[in-house]
Design a protein around this motif. Sequence first.
Motif, short mmCIF file in Angstrom:
data_model
loop_
_atom_site.label_atom_id
_atom_site.label_comp_id
_atom_site.label_asym_id
_atom_site.label_seq_id
_atom_site.Cartn_x
_atom_site.Cartn_y
_atom_site.Cartn_z
N VAL A 88 0.83 -1.21 0.00
CA VAL A 88 0.00 0.00 0.00
C VAL A 88 0.86 1.25 0.00
O VAL A 88 0.65 2.18 -0.79
CB VAL A 88 -0.95 -0.02 1.22
N GLU A 89 1.86 1.29 0.88
CA GLU A 89 2.71 2.48 0.94
C GLU A 89 3.51 2.64 -0.34
O GLU A 89 3.68 3.76 -0.84
CB GLU A 89 3.65 2.40 2.14
N GLY A 90 4.02 1.53 -0.90
CA GLY A 90 4.78 1.62 -2.14
C GLY A 90 3.95 2.17 -3.28
O GLY A 90 4.40 3.05 -4.04
N LEU A 91 2.71 1.67 -3.42
CA LEU A 91 1.83 2.16 -4.48
C LEU A 91 1.49 3.63 -4.26
O LEU A 91 1.44 4.43 -5.21
CB LEU A 91 0.56 1.31 -4.54
N SER A 92 1.27 4.01 -3.01
CA SER A 92 0.95 5.40 -2.71
C SER A 92 2.09 6.32 -3.11
O SER A 92 1.87 7.41 -3.67
CB SER A 92 0.67 5.55 -1.21
N ARG A 93 3.33 5.91 -2.86
CA ARG A 93 4.46 6.74 -3.21
C ARG A 93 4.62 6.86 -4.73
O ARG A 93 5.00 7.92 -5.25
CB ARG A 93 5.74 6.17 -2.58
N ILE A 94 4.37 5.79 -5.44
CA ILE A 94 4.49 5.84 -6.90
C ILE A 94 3.45 6.80 -7.49
O ILE A 94 3.74 7.58 -8.41
CB ILE A 94 4.32 4.43 -7.50
N LEU A 95 2.22 6.79 -6.96
CA LEU A 95 1.15 7.61 -7.52
C LEU A 95 1.18 9.05 -7.04
O LEU A 95 0.49 9.90 -7.61
CB LEU A 95 -0.20 6.97 -7.16
N SER A 96 1.96 9.31 -5.99
CA SER A 96 1.99 10.67 -5.45
C SER A 96 2.40 11.67 -6.52
O SER A 96 3.42 11.52 -7.20
CB SER A 96 2.97 10.74 -4.27
#
Length: 820
Positions: A88-96
């Motif tokens: 979840v955190e990894g995907l959030s950082r990519i989409l930020s």
Amino acid sequence: MTLSPPRRTMAPARAAALALLATSALSVITFNPAPAYAQGAVTYDIAAGSLSGVLNQFARQSHVELIYDAPLTQGIASNGLKGSYGAVEGLSRILSGTGLTYRQTGANTFTLERAPAADARTVQLGPVQVEGAAQGAADSAMARPDAVPGIKGYVATRGAGATKTDTPLIEVPASISVVTHDQIVDQDAQSVSQALRYTPGIVAEQRGINEDSLEYLYTRGFQARSFLDGLAIPFSGFNVATRDAYLIDRVESVRGPVSVVYGQTPPGGLVNIVSKQPTTQPLHEVFFETGSYGRARGGFDLGGALNGSGTLSYRLTAVGMTTGTQTAYVRQKRIAVAPAITWKPDDRTSLTVIGNYQKDPEAGAFNYVPAVGTVLPGKVAIPRSLNTGDPGYDRYRKEEESIAYRFEHSFSDALRFRQNFRYLHNSQTIHHVGDGSSYDTTGTALTRIAYNNFGTVDAVTLDNQLSADFATGPLRHKMVVGADFQNTQFDHHLYYSRLDGLNPANLVIAAPVYFQPVPEPNFLLGSSTRERTQQAGIYAQDQVSLGQLTVVGGLRQDWAGTHSLSYKDGSVTDQNSHALTGRIGAVYRITPWLAPYVSFSTSFQPQAGNTDTGAPLKPTKGKQVEAGIKIQPGGGKSFVTLAAYDLRQTNVTVSNSLYTGSVTQTGEVRSRGVEAEAHAWLTARLQLIGSYTHDEVKNTSATANILGKAPAGIPQDMAALWLSWDLPEGTLPGLKLSAGGRYVGGSYGNPTNTFRVPSYTLADLGVQYELGRAVPRLSGVLLGVNVSNLFDRTYVTCTDLTYCTFGQGRQVLASLKYRW
């Protein structure tokens, strides 16, 4: 809607190529991501690029399913993702900052969509799970930038050693151990043998102190084959490669027959050594170490990007050493360097070139002692420091250089090609007095002969692999097909004693006299040959998943040939063999963290020589049935394996009574046992390694003198336990304390089992302290002290009455490292 990796139909040309290589036709193939359960934090090193490319790499590595419309990501760039994150955190950082957000629509499924217009510059964050197991490393200034996905501390949850595909270990129906980089560092292992001390199923130091230079590793009762980065290391005579542990990243032990993907290998399994690889993140380390016997060892490890775009990266590792040993007059000296460079022009293509040079002008002890006076009573006791040779004559030196490359190209998100190649040259010289010494009539002195061995090895190894992830209806496949080739030339001369009967003077144990004249041996042994061995093989393996069930099956066909020229009489021998090997196994994940498995696998090894009838010797064959259970609780914070196996090797050569030296192939060796292993984060700062082995090995078909007997030097029971504790911030931050114990059970000292070698238990300690925690200006400085065999226990290993070696006594090593 589009999946990432996106659903697509394979182009006709690619489908035809895969059908040809896999020897099966598939009319329509749809690509899907392989099913996986949510893992804990994964370490990513995804370079900047198009958002769709970054998302595809993230989906493959995190094993989540991403659903989105392809136009949604067009024209959007991404900074990539580097570091350890949950999904979840990894995907959030990519989409930020991309104007996109996500909704979690399943356990491992995320749907991407545009963020609300009022907040298009941000991304809605889902719940972020912080993995406590990584805390000890994450809050440390010493955390390394070359971390490997699927490895946290001592715990590895992924590997490629058993299948040649990056696969969660819980989905592989085999017993696999990974000695991680953190374990090698914390235990200050000096060699591959020492790195494997805490691994089940491995007799890592059967030859005692000789293991520092001659790595004879035994797994499940059989000598293991060693590989480097997935390619076989030649093992010919005493031309045994020994790599300094500072040059390697980790070691994988795969137990049981693995010929289906590697070709000619012993039935007990293999050990795969993984080199340090280039990294795009800056890495700088220098160290110096000193300790017992005047040891001085130092080196450096450098890495990082060579250009601003990160398409070129490097690694340069070097180490040098000089030290005395516990054997009188014997020293070790070494210099080694391993440069590596990676070119990655885009997200789909990479080329890594790795060189290696290691020279041991003084390779340590080649020193045997008899069983009488060590493990058996004698008129005199042999001290641990005794040198049975003569320092004025003895020489033992080795040199090795190699160049290798690994090329990878992804034709799509699901179809990939890999090619691994290596050329290796190895040379060694051994001059020794006292090989296999026995007593004179007084029982207080050793009779000795001189022994000379000169050998060179040149080896070329090539492995081509095509792998594909696809679906046929409800079945999801991870298939690899390949073809490999090996060409090895071994050129060696062996001289033993003298034709005129002159031999070195006897050695009085209580008052040894050295630097005496030694008559040069001139009797050329018949085993002196120039031998060329070639092997070619084709293989196909499929990992098929249906829900929680994964089935792994494969077949391989090998052709091997040997051409040998005798230096003794000029005779030429040509020998050819072929073999079909296979594997079938199944894993069922009852829960995301609990998976029983069962497997059947086979192996083969060519043999040189002829039977009594003049027929060429057939390859020995191995077959194994194994069942076990794998446990991976806590999102990758721990990994536990329990395994039981029945392994048999047939076509073993046995002596016949027809005439001296005659043989038949009626022999069989059976190995039957259980193994248990645990690597775990018990708390956020406390790690554990535990292992247990019970292995019963017997000659079940053999000549009368060894029928029903166990091979020499194979203990029936072994156990090990290691604990490591990072002290919390409230006490003494930056201090790590480690301690372990190793138990090696008794074993028979010779093939006829007429005497036993006692068991032994050894204790080890380790301390590391980051000075920067107390003195900020010393940030990056690490002090370490390691003690092996803490209580200085004297122990001996034996493979025959005159071939015993002392184990390593207490060794204290202190190191100073600086990382920046």
